[in-house]
Motif scaffolding. Structure first.
Motif, PDB file in Angstrom:
ATOM      1  N   CYS A   1       6.944   3.455  -4.358  1.00  0.00           N
ATOM      2  CA  CYS A   1       5.753   4.111  -4.879  1.00  0.00           C
ATOM      3  C   CYS A   1       6.177   5.449  -5.495  1.00  0.00           C
ATOM      4  O   CYS A   1       7.041   6.153  -4.938  1.00  0.00           O
ATOM      5  CB  CYS A   1       4.758   4.330  -3.748  1.00  0.00           C
TER       6      CYS A   1
ATOM      7  N   MET B   1       0.173   7.273 -10.933  1.00  0.00           N
ATOM      8  CA  MET B   1       0.696   6.603  -9.750  1.00  0.00           C
ATOM      9  C   MET B   1       1.324   5.287 -10.189  1.00  0.00           C
ATOM     10  O   MET B   1       0.781   4.594 -11.057  1.00  0.00           O
ATOM     11  CB  MET B   1      -0.411   6.336  -8.737  1.00  0.00           C
TER      12      MET B   1
ATOM     13  N   THR C   1      -4.895   6.344  -1.819  1.00  0.00           N
ATOM     14  CA  THR C   1      -4.088   5.147  -1.667  1.00  0.00           C
ATOM     15  C   THR C   1      -3.940   4.430  -2.997  1.00  0.00           C
ATOM     16  O   THR C   1      -4.885   4.362  -3.774  1.00  0.00           O
ATOM     17  CB  THR C   1      -4.740   4.171  -0.653  1.00  0.00           C
ATOM     18  N   VAL C   2      -2.746   3.938  -3.235  1.00  0.00           N
ATOM     19  CA  VAL C   2      -2.535   3.065  -4.382  1.00  0.00           C
ATOM     20  C   VAL C   2      -1.963   1.758  -3.861  1.00  0.00           C
ATOM     21  O   VAL C   2      -1.083   1.759  -2.992  1.00  0.00           O
ATOM     22  CB  VAL C   2      -1.612   3.711  -5.436  1.00  0.00           C
TER      23      VAL C   2
ATOM     24  N   SER D   1      -0.741   3.395 -12.955  1.00  0.00           N
ATOM     25  CA  SER D   1      -2.176   3.649 -13.078  1.00  0.00           C
ATOM     26  C   SER D   1      -2.366   5.145 -13.241  1.00  0.00           C
ATOM     27  O   SER D   1      -1.900   5.926 -12.403  1.00  0.00           O
ATOM     28  CB  SER D   1      -2.907   3.159 -11.829  1.00  0.00           C
TER      29      SER D   1
ATOM     30  N   ARG E   1      -6.150   1.903  -7.351  1.00  0.00           N
ATOM     31  CA  ARG E   1      -6.044   3.182  -6.668  1.00  0.00           C
ATOM     32  C   ARG E   1      -7.400   3.620  -6.170  1.00  0.00           C
ATOM     33  O   ARG E   1      -8.404   3.478  -6.856  1.00  0.00           O
ATOM     34  CB  ARG E   1      -5.413   4.233  -7.586  1.00  0.00           C
TER      35      ARG E   1
ATOM     36  N   SER F   1       0.840  -1.193   0.000  1.00  0.00           N
ATOM     37  CA  SER F   1       0.000   0.000   0.000  1.00  0.00           C
ATOM     38  C   SER F   1       0.873   1.240   0.000  1.00  0.00           C
ATOM     39  O   SER F   1       1.962   1.245   0.587  1.00  0.00           O
ATOM     40  CB  SER F   1      -0.913   0.017   1.224  1.00  0.00           C
TER      41      SER F   1
END
Length: 117
Positions: free
Chosen positions: A93, A34, A75-76, A51, A71, A21
């Motif tokens: 990330c 992201m 949060t992704v 994404s 996503r 996460s």
């Protein structure tokens, strides 16, 4: 300014699953990308999955069909299934902010994923 904090890494046996996460804070523009990247010891950082704010996703060939990026608002996540020893790496990330004038990249601190029996 955008801050990214990853979580969910750890040790898993081959064939197992992990879910990473990335919590974001700060202001994301309406156009952004992201993504998850990874870097194994002695290797360059490589793209795992992205994404876009438009809803498109992209995966590295090596993880296609095994990993899923998703996503929500802040949060992704990266769901990783059927993990292999070669998936061992530090996973990062990334948030890429797209404006009419410039592109800004932000990175998290990374989380270690180790796939080993």
């Amino acid at each position: 300014q955008v801050q990214l904090v990853e979580s969910g890494g750890g040790l898993v046996q081959p064939g197992g699953s992990l879910r990473l996460s990335c919590a974001t804070s700060g202001s994301l523009s309406s156009r952004n990308v992201m993504g998850w990247y990874r870097q194994a010891p002695g290797k360059q950082r490589e793209l795992v999955a992205t994404s876009t704010s438009a809803g498109t996703t992209n995966y590295a060939d090596s993880v296609q069909g095994r990993f899923t990026i998703d996503r929500a608002k802040n949060t992704v996540t990266l769901q990783m299934n059927s993990l292999k020893p070669e998936d061992t790496a530090v996973y990062y990330c990334k948030a890429q902010i797209l404006t009419p004038w410039t592109t800004l990249d932000y990175w998290g601190q990374g989380t270690q994923v180790t796939v080993s029996s």
